[in-house]
Each structure stands twice: as C-alpha cells, then as structure tokens.
Scaffold this active site. Structure first.
Site, PDB file in Angstrom:
ATOM      1  N   ASP A 284      18.449  32.047  -4.744  1.00 45.21           N
ATOM      2  CA  ASP A 284      18.810  33.280  -6.106  1.00 45.21           C
ATOM      3  C   ASP A 284      17.593  34.338  -5.604  1.00 45.21           C
ATOM      4  O   ASP A 284      16.727  34.354  -5.443  1.00 45.21           O
ATOM      5  CB  ASP A 284      18.171  33.013  -7.889  1.00 45.21           C
ATOM      6  CG  ASP A 284      18.818  33.803  -8.644  1.00 45.21           C
ATOM      7  OD1 ASP A 284      18.825  35.171  -8.143  1.00 45.21           O
ATOM      8  OD2 ASP A 284      18.836  33.672  -9.559  1.00 45.21           O
TER       9      ASP A 284
ATOM     10  N   GLY B 270      31.098  34.942  -2.347  1.00 38.63           N
ATOM     11  CA  GLY B 270      31.621  35.674  -3.329  1.00 38.63           C
ATOM     12  C   GLY B 270      33.540  35.739  -2.214  1.00 38.63           C
ATOM     13  O   GLY B 270      33.459  35.831  -1.534  1.00 38.63           O
ATOM     14  N   GLN B 271      33.596  37.192  -2.788  1.00 35.34           N
ATOM     15  CA  GLN B 271      34.462  37.570  -1.442  1.00 35.34           C
ATOM     16  C   GLN B 271      34.756  37.538  -0.088  1.00 35.34           C
ATOM     17  O   GLN B 271      34.952  37.319   0.352  1.00 35.34           O
ATOM     18  CB  GLN B 271      35.223  39.187  -2.854  1.00 35.34           C
ATOM     19  CG  GLN B 271      36.358  39.314  -1.725  1.00 35.34           C
ATOM     20  CD  GLN B 271      36.995  40.860  -2.268  1.00 35.34           C
ATOM     21  OE1 GLN B 271      36.627  41.460  -3.307  1.00 35.34           O
ATOM     22  NE2 GLN B 271      38.209  41.725  -1.931  1.00 35.34           N
TER      23      GLN B 271
ATOM     24  N   TYR C 121      25.398  50.438 -10.427  1.00 35.37           N
ATOM     25  CA  TYR C 121      25.810  50.153  -9.071  1.00 35.37           C
ATOM     26  C   TYR C 121      25.828  51.037  -8.029  1.00 35.37           C
ATOM     27  O   TYR C 121      25.149  50.853  -7.371  1.00 35.37           O
ATOM     28  CB  TYR C 121      27.558  50.010  -9.410  1.00 35.37           C
ATOM     29  CG  TYR C 121      27.895  48.620  -7.713  1.00 35.37           C
ATOM     30  CD1 TYR C 121      27.329  48.436  -7.050  1.00 35.37           C
ATOM     31  CD2 TYR C 121      28.963  49.535  -7.058  1.00 35.37           C
ATOM     32  CE1 TYR C 121      28.025  47.794  -6.003  1.00 35.37           C
ATOM     33  CE2 TYR C 121      29.614  49.384  -6.049  1.00 35.37           C
ATOM     34  CZ  TYR C 121      28.929  48.576  -5.556  1.00 35.37           C
ATOM     35  OH  TYR C 121      29.763  47.929  -4.091  1.00 35.37           O
TER      36      TYR C 121
HETATM   37  P1  NAD Z   1      31.208  39.041  -5.018  1.00 41.16           P
HETATM   38  O1  NAD Z   1      30.661  39.713  -6.291  1.00 41.16           O
HETATM   39  O2  NAD Z   1      32.038  39.153  -4.634  1.00 41.16           O
HETATM   40  O3  NAD Z   1      30.424  38.396  -4.278  1.00 41.16           O
HETATM   41  C1  NAD Z   1      28.803  38.762  -5.067  1.00 41.16           C
HETATM   42  C2  NAD Z   1      27.944  37.215  -4.894  1.00 41.16           C
HETATM   43  O4  NAD Z   1      27.038  37.160  -5.245  1.00 41.16           O
HETATM   44  C3  NAD Z   1      29.194  36.097  -5.761  1.00 41.16           C
HETATM   45  O5  NAD Z   1      28.953  34.897  -5.813  1.00 41.16           O
HETATM   46  C4  NAD Z   1      27.572  35.769  -7.061  1.00 41.16           C
HETATM   47  O6  NAD Z   1      27.521  34.797  -8.217  1.00 41.16           O
HETATM   48  C5  NAD Z   1      26.423  36.195  -6.430  1.00 41.16           C
HETATM   49  N1  NAD Z   1      25.291  37.099  -7.021  1.00 41.16           N
HETATM   50  C6  NAD Z   1      25.190  37.687  -8.344  1.00 41.16           C
HETATM   51  N2  NAD Z   1      23.372  37.740  -8.020  1.00 41.16           N
HETATM   52  C7  NAD Z   1      23.087  36.733  -7.585  1.00 41.16           C
HETATM   53  C8  NAD Z   1      21.439  36.035  -6.849  1.00 41.16           C
HETATM   54  N3  NAD Z   1      21.053  37.290  -8.410  1.00 41.16           N
HETATM   55  N4  NAD Z   1      20.887  35.655  -6.454  1.00 41.16           N
HETATM   56  C9  NAD Z   1      22.311  34.858  -5.761  1.00 41.16           C
HETATM   57  N5  NAD Z   1      23.645  35.099  -5.186  1.00 41.16           N
HETATM   58  C10 NAD Z   1      23.627  36.219  -6.820  1.00 41.16           C
HETATM   59  O7  NAD Z   1      31.259  40.464  -4.013  1.00 41.16           O
HETATM   60  P2  NAD Z   1      31.303  41.540  -2.408  1.00 41.16           P
HETATM   61  O8  NAD Z   1      32.555  41.273  -2.814  1.00 41.16           O
HETATM   62  O9  NAD Z   1      31.393  40.082  -2.013  1.00 41.16           O
HETATM   63  O10 NAD Z   1      30.269  42.328  -1.924  1.00 41.16           O
HETATM   64  C11 NAD Z   1      29.152  42.126  -1.249  1.00 41.16           C
HETATM   65  C12 NAD Z   1      28.595  42.565  -0.933  1.00 41.16           C
HETATM   66  O11 NAD Z   1      29.777  44.377  -0.100  1.00 41.16           O
HETATM   67  C13 NAD Z   1      27.846  43.595  -1.936  1.00 41.16           C
HETATM   68  O12 NAD Z   1      26.404  44.137  -1.850  1.00 41.16           O
HETATM   69  C14 NAD Z   1      28.702  44.553  -2.857  1.00 41.16           C
HETATM   70  O13 NAD Z   1      28.030  46.327  -3.115  1.00 41.16           O
HETATM   71  C15 NAD Z   1      29.453  44.819  -1.543  1.00 41.16           C
HETATM   72  N6  NAD Z   1      30.552  46.109  -1.444  1.00 41.16           N
HETATM   73  C16 NAD Z   1      31.738  45.052  -1.804  1.00 41.16           C
HETATM   74  C17 NAD Z   1      33.190  45.638  -1.536  1.00 41.16           C
HETATM   75  C18 NAD Z   1      33.858  45.321  -1.938  1.00 41.16           C
HETATM   76  O14 NAD Z   1      35.469  45.369  -2.591  1.00 41.16           O
HETATM   77  N7  NAD Z   1      33.985  43.551  -2.547  1.00 41.16           N
HETATM   78  C19 NAD Z   1      32.977  46.535  -1.485  1.00 41.16           C
HETATM   79  C20 NAD Z   1      31.130  48.013  -1.126  1.00 41.16           C
HETATM   80  C21 NAD Z   1      30.765  47.265  -1.184  1.00 41.16           C
HETATM   81  N1  SER Z   2      35.070  47.420  -4.500  1.00 42.86           N
HETATM   82  C1  SER Z   2      33.872  47.723  -5.153  1.00 42.86           C
HETATM   83  C2  SER Z   2      33.855  47.835  -5.893  1.00 42.86           C
HETATM   84  O1  SER Z   2      34.630  48.451  -6.865  1.00 42.86           O
HETATM   85  C3  SER Z   2      33.228  49.311  -4.208  1.00 42.86           C
HETATM   86  O2  SER Z   2      32.078  49.128  -3.767  1.00 42.86           O
HETATM   87  O3  SER Z   2      32.775  47.735  -7.032  1.00 42.86           O
END
Ligand code: NAD
Ligand code: SER
Length: 313
Positions: free
Chosen positions: A49, A11-12, A138
C-alpha cells in the site's frame, strides 16, 4: 539488468506492463505489487500500500530493487468523488516512493496525465512547456507530482522519468475510473449490445492512445540515454486525438448496425472540457525517439479482434 518493482500492478496499465517488463528484464526481475494481500497472479508479488512507506521500503530491500514503476493512483472521475483519497494516494504515495528511492538509490518512472493541464492551457497542439493550472483534484496531484519528480532529480539526483499519458485504451483490464473510460467501454458495448450511450458530448476531443504504444513508451523512456533528456519527467506523448463521433464512425466501419446516443454526465463533461484536445509531443520524439504505431482505425480493428476472443463472441 534492472530489478523493477511495479506499484498499482493490478490496474489497467500495470496488469499488461508487468508482462511486458518480464519479457524485457526477465521473469525474476519484475515484482508486481498491489494493496491486496492475496492475489492469484503469476510471478513475484508483494503487498504494497503506497500510503505506507514501510511496505514500500521492505519490498525494495527484500528484492534489491533498483527501479520503481509507480502506477498506484486514484484517477480523475473517482478523484472528484473522493478528493481526500485522491490527495492521500496520489501525493502521499508518490512522496513515499521518492523518499524510498532517495534512500535506496532507485530510479523512478511515474506517469503524469493530460489532466495536469487546465482550462487556461492552449487547447490544440498543447506545448510541452505551457500554463497548467488544472481544475480537478486528480490534475492538481498530477502537476504537483511532476514538480516533485523534478525536485527529487535536481535536489537529490534521483533518476526520475515520466510521460503525460492521454486516455489509454486496452482490452485486458478495464479502466479504473477516469474521464476517458468511455473510449474503452464503447468497444465492449459495440460487440455485446450493438449500442452505446455516451457520457460525453459528441464533439469532445481528447488525446487517446492504444496500450501497446503506452507500454513501449514506458520501456523506451526507462532505457533512454539520460544525457539526451532535457525534460526527464512529464513528456507530452500523443498518437491520436478524437471525439465520440469519430470513434463511433471508426467502429461502425466494422460493425455497420452499431448505434450510439448521448446522455451527458456533467461531472465528466466538465473535466473533459478542462483538458487539451491534442498534445504536441515533439520533445518526446526528439529526446528519446517516441514513435507510436497505432491510429484510430488500426486500434479499432485490433481492439474488436482481441475483444471478440476475450468475450467468446
Ligand atoms: P488503475 O486505476 O487501473 O490502477 C491503479 C491501481 O492502483 C489499482 O489497482 C488500485 O487498486 C491501485 N491503488 C490505489 N490505491 C493504492 C494504494 N494506496 N496502494 C497501492 N495501490 C493502490 O490506473 P491505471 O490506469 O493503471 O493508471 C496508472 C497510472 O497511470 C496512474 O498514475 C494514472 O494516473 C496514470 N494514467 C493513466 C491513464 C489511463 O488512461 N489509464 C492516463 C493518464 C495517466
Ligand atoms: N484516463 C485518465 C483519466 O481519465 C487520464 O489521466 O483519469
């Protein structure tokens, strides 16, 4: 030296974090994992998963993992469309990770979010410890996850740590379906089309952060002296708070003919309205030395420079 399993590694955040962790802990000490069976990534990879405890357990055993960075999740906008999937992945997945960590003696880093707050939370300079009561699926999973991590630390001694990330901005991998995603898409559109249609209203303030600061936060907190941690999980961290008009002005300083109009998406707007405008991150600064490097203009310059190269422009 830590041996780290990263869930949701494609992911990101994960796609950049794995590279950073391999720099810090060594190529063979960081195992990327995701739902897909076959991926073309460099380095160690396992199919995990997180809704399947067995797959987590096997990856941890096979590689002698002692830390899990748990990133697999469903984000806010997708979660409002698929609340059941968000509940199963975000709650069930975290519970499975914590159970394996308890049995195998691993530490766990997992991020919470500004989404753990709600409309009753003080909106400006939101305190570390305050009313939460989020109104999205969420957010419900994030606040419950914060409590679950505290519980596993207090009840079983699992070394759980985490931050509340704001919206993250990066150029490597597109965001996965959140409310703050506009602040990434705007840079791509500014360069490719010189115009952007913003899905949030012009004065919608939210906390945001550039990815290099977010990655530093993860490593710094994982390496922090545990005796100095009063909160452990769910630290507010902040580096900038802006609204669409602010990011538009910042880009316009570099691309003067960039234009923006608005077509407000009511689902996203309602989510954004329920979140804080800005967080008080003094606990993170005091307990483990949080010290971000980027502000809006320095991030804009770096994003545009890096994206120009990536997009061959
Ligand atoms: P993302 O959506 O880019 O990546 C999440 C990854 O999890 C994806 O590759 C998806 O395929 C995978 N995934 C989904 N279901 C799954 C499963 N059952 N088993 C294994 N993998 C699975 O999210 P991200 O931005 O990389 O976020 C990572 C963490 O950071 C999350 O907990 C998110 O809530 C938190 N977060 C992110 C942000 C943001 O702006 N990116 C902000 C606040 C918190
Ligand atoms: N970037 C995230 C969202 O918008 C914050 O947790 O869901």
């Amino acid at each position: 030296m830590k041996k780290v399993l990263v869930t949701g590694a494609l992911g990101q955040i994960g796609s950049e974090l794995v590279v950073k962790l391999r720099d810090v802990y060594g190529e063979n000490n960081v195992i990327a994992s995701g739902r897909s069976e076959n991926v073309t990534t460099h380095g160690l990879y396992e199919q995990v998963d997180v809704t399947d405890p067995n797959q987590i357990f096997q990856a941890v055993k096979k590689h002698n993992v002692d830390w899990v960075v748990h990133l697999a999740a469903i984000l806010s906008a997708v979660g409002e469309n698929k609340p059941s999937a968000a509940y199963n992945v975000n709650m069930g997945g975290l519970f499975n990770i914590l159970e394996v960590a308890r049995e195998e003696g691993c530490g766990v880093f997992t991020p919470s979010s500004i989404a753990a707050f709600g409309p009753d939370t003080p909106k400006v300079n939101t305190p570390q410890d305050t009313i939460q009561r989020p109104t999205t699926m969420y957010g419900v999973t994030k606040v419950a996850g914060e409590l679950l991590c505290d519980y596993y630390y207090k009840r079983f001694g699992v070394d759980t740590r985490g931050v509340r990330f704001p919206g993250l901005i990066s150029y490597e991998t597109l965001p996965g379906g959140g409310t703050t995603d506009y602040a990434v898409h705007i840079y791509y559109e500014a360069l490719k089309e010189k115009k952007f249609t913003c899905p949030l209203d012009k004065n919608t303030y939210m906390d945001m952060m550039y990815m290099p600061d977010a990655l530093d936060a993860i490593v710094k907190l994982m390496e922090a002296d545990p005796s100095k941690l009063i909160h452990r999980n769910a630290f507010n961290i902040a580096s900038m708070s802006f609204c669409p008009e602010d990011i538009y002005s910042s880009i316009k300083k570099i691309i003067p003919d960039f234009t923006m109009n608005y077509d407000v998406n009511s689902v996203l707007q309602n989510i954004a309205n329920s979140w804080p405008d800005s967080l008080d991150d003094s606990a993170a600064r005091a307990e483990w030395g949080w010290d971000p490097k980027y502000n809006l203009d320095s991030m804009t310059k770096d994003m545009l420079d890096k994206l120009k190269i990536k997009l061959n422009l």
